[in-house]
Design an enzyme around this catalytic site. Structure first.
Site, short mmCIF file in Angstrom:
data_model
loop_
_atom_site.label_atom_id
_atom_site.label_comp_id
_atom_site.label_asym_id
_atom_site.label_seq_id
_atom_site.Cartn_x
_atom_site.Cartn_y
_atom_site.Cartn_z
N SER A 1 30.83 -47.04 51.22
CA SER A 1 30.73 -48.67 51.15
C SER A 1 31.89 -49.07 51.90
O SER A 1 32.96 -48.93 51.22
CB SER A 1 30.32 -48.85 49.83
OG SER A 1 30.61 -50.39 49.74
N HIS B 1 27.19 -48.28 54.39
CA HIS B 1 26.67 -49.04 53.32
C HIS B 1 27.61 -50.57 53.69
O HIS B 1 28.72 -50.43 53.52
CB HIS B 1 26.94 -48.59 52.06
CG HIS B 1 26.14 -49.40 50.80
ND1 HIS B 1 24.90 -49.33 50.53
CD2 HIS B 1 26.81 -50.18 50.07
CE1 HIS B 1 24.50 -49.87 49.55
NE2 HIS B 1 25.91 -50.70 49.10
N ASP C 1 27.99 -54.13 51.86
CA ASP C 1 27.55 -55.12 50.62
C ASP C 1 27.91 -56.42 51.14
O ASP C 1 28.72 -56.87 51.17
CB ASP C 1 28.84 -54.63 49.75
CG ASP C 1 28.15 -53.30 49.18
OD1 ASP C 1 27.24 -52.92 48.53
OD2 ASP C 1 29.08 -52.36 49.17
N MET D 1 27.52 -60.27 49.79
CA MET D 1 27.55 -61.16 48.61
C MET D 1 27.57 -62.46 48.92
O MET D 1 28.60 -62.98 49.78
CB MET D 1 28.45 -60.77 47.51
CG MET D 1 28.85 -58.97 47.48
SD MET D 1 30.03 -58.50 46.48
CE MET D 1 30.17 -56.84 46.46
N HIS E 1 22.93 -54.00 51.79
CA HIS E 1 22.39 -54.09 50.45
C HIS E 1 23.00 -55.51 50.16
O HIS E 1 24.19 -55.82 50.05
CB HIS E 1 23.43 -53.09 49.72
CG HIS E 1 23.65 -53.52 48.05
ND1 HIS E 1 24.28 -52.96 47.24
CD2 HIS E 1 22.60 -54.12 47.24
CE1 HIS E 1 24.16 -53.28 45.92
NE2 HIS E 1 23.25 -54.14 46.16
N MET F 1 23.33 -58.49 47.90
CA MET F 1 23.52 -59.23 46.72
C MET F 1 23.48 -60.85 46.93
O MET F 1 24.55 -61.45 46.82
CB MET F 1 24.72 -58.56 46.12
CG MET F 1 24.46 -57.28 45.81
SD MET F 1 26.03 -56.16 45.56
CE MET F 1 26.60 -55.89 47.27
N MET G 1 21.55 -49.65 40.69
CA MET G 1 22.95 -49.85 40.43
C MET G 1 23.24 -49.18 39.15
O MET G 1 23.01 -49.30 38.25
CB MET G 1 22.92 -51.44 40.46
CG MET G 1 22.83 -52.19 41.52
SD MET G 1 23.86 -51.72 42.97
CE MET G 1 25.61 -51.77 42.38
N PHE H 1 31.57 -55.97 42.78
CA PHE H 1 32.73 -55.31 42.85
C PHE H 1 32.76 -53.73 43.19
O PHE H 1 32.05 -53.02 42.47
CB PHE H 1 33.88 -55.59 41.75
CG PHE H 1 33.93 -57.10 41.24
CD1 PHE H 1 34.73 -58.00 42.09
CD2 PHE H 1 32.94 -57.62 40.49
CE1 PHE H 1 34.73 -59.39 41.70
CE2 PHE H 1 33.00 -59.08 40.11
CZ PHE H 1 33.91 -59.81 40.80
N GLY H 2 33.73 -53.33 43.93
CA GLY H 2 34.03 -51.78 44.01
C GLY H 2 34.93 -51.24 42.95
O GLY H 2 35.56 -52.17 41.92
N ASP I 1 24.41 -46.56 43.45
CA ASP I 1 25.44 -47.02 43.82
C ASP I 1 26.46 -47.71 42.96
O ASP I 1 25.89 -48.48 41.92
CB ASP I 1 25.03 -48.40 44.79
CG ASP I 1 25.98 -49.14 45.40
OD1 ASP I 1 27.27 -49.06 45.33
OD2 ASP I 1 25.73 -50.20 45.96
N GLY I 2 27.66 -47.25 42.57
CA GLY I 2 28.68 -47.56 41.69
C GLY I 2 29.31 -46.50 41.24
O GLY I 2 28.30 -46.00 40.34
N GLY I 3 30.48 -46.52 41.33
CA GLY I 3 31.13 -45.43 40.24
C GLY I 3 30.87 -44.10 40.79
O GLY I 3 31.11 -43.35 39.86
C1 DX5 Z 1 29.19 -53.01 44.18
C2 DX5 Z 1 28.58 -52.56 45.57
C3 DX5 Z 1 29.11 -51.09 45.70
C4 DX5 Z 1 30.44 -50.94 46.02
C5 DX5 Z 1 30.71 -49.46 45.02
O1 DX5 Z 1 28.31 -54.46 43.92
O2 DX5 Z 1 27.13 -52.60 45.52
O3 DX5 Z 1 28.53 -50.62 47.05
O4 DX5 Z 1 31.22 -50.90 47.09
O5 DX5 Z 1 31.89 -49.19 45.12
P1 DX5 Z 1 32.49 -48.08 44.12
O6 DX5 Z 1 31.81 -46.83 44.95
O7 DX5 Z 1 34.07 -48.25 44.19
O8 DX5 Z 1 31.97 -48.21 42.66
ZN ZN Z 2 26.32 -51.61 47.61
#
Ligand code: DX5
Ligand code: ZN
Length: 214
Positions: free
Chosen positions: A6, A31, A33, A35, A64, A66, A135, A141-142, A173-175
């Site tokens: 991402s 990827h 993101d 927003m 993606h 959002m 998700m 947020f990352g 996606d996420g963590g």
């Molecule tokens: C969060 C995004 C993710 C984000 C993931 O809203 O959709 O794609 O970049 O970041 P990590 O891998 O650090 O959780």
């Molecule tokens: Zn994403």
């Protein structure tokens, strides 16, 4: 395992180098993101940035969205050469129509669900989509902590896909990191998105490779 790093966690002041790293890595796609500060409590980047990224990135782009009313942006994304357009189930009043607009524009259609959205809400659209994104954090947020229940959702989605004969791939996606990625692989995920695990790594190529070979 497919890997989709991402870009959100990249250093935007060094975008060309970051994309070069992706080009020379084992990543399957990149990827993006997007927003809008309405659907999620953050604003990231939009079309001018995607246009520059598309010019330099040799891997397929996975967008993606959002944002509210994602159906408004189908043709712009398709003109920029995006391969997968992924919309949130929670953001689409007419999801079936939006999915077919995406496909008619020549892109692959993905649907994303938030952590509080049940997998069973996808049962009437699962045969029509190319990808489902689960998700595993609340979007925006990352660098957030992985929600463990997401592993059960992947298992449930895998069962739904098998029961319905859908060809949809499962993306998460996420963590995502080496540990959570392993659990997700065992549960039936096809594609892992990773931001901070890749771009925050000392050796991003190695981080991508670790996920790739899960
Ligand atoms: C969060 C995004 C993710 C984000 C993931 O809203 O959709 O794609 O970049 O970041 P990590 O891998 O650090 O959780
Ligand atoms: Zn994403």
């Amino acid at each position: 395992m497919e890997v989709s790093p991402s870009l959100l966690s990249a250093d935007f002041a060094r975008l060309a180098d970051e994309i070069e790293m992706i080009n020379s890595s084992e990543a399957d796609m990149l990827h993006l993101d997007v927003m809008d500060g309405v659907f999620v409590p953050n604003i990231s980047f939009g079309f001018p940035v995607i246009k520059s990224v598309a010019k330099h990135c040799k891997k397929p782009l996975d967008a993606h969205l959002m944002i509210v009313e994602p159906q408004k942006w189908v043709s712009q994304l398709s003109e920029l050469g995006v391969r997968i357009m992924n919309v949130h189930q929670e953001a689409c009043s007419h999801l079936h129509r939006t999915i077919y607009q995406i496909k008619e524009a020549g892109m692959e259609a993905g649907v994303t669900i938030n952590p509080a959205t049940p997998v069973m809400l996808l049962q009437d659209i699962i045969r029509d989509v190319d990808l489902v994104l689960i998700m595993s954090v609340n979007p925006g947020f990352g660098g957030q902590k992985f929600i463990p229940h997401s592993v059960d959702k992947v298992r449930e989605l895998r069962a739904l896909i098998e029961r319905t004969g859908s060809k949809a791939k499962i993306q998460v996606d996420g963590g995502v990191n080496g540990e959570t990625g392993k659990l997700l692989a065992e549960a039936g995920a096809d594609n892992l998105v990773a931001g901070s695990y890749v771009f925050g790594a000392k050796d991003p190529h190695q981080a991508i490779s670790t996920l790739k070979h899960l």
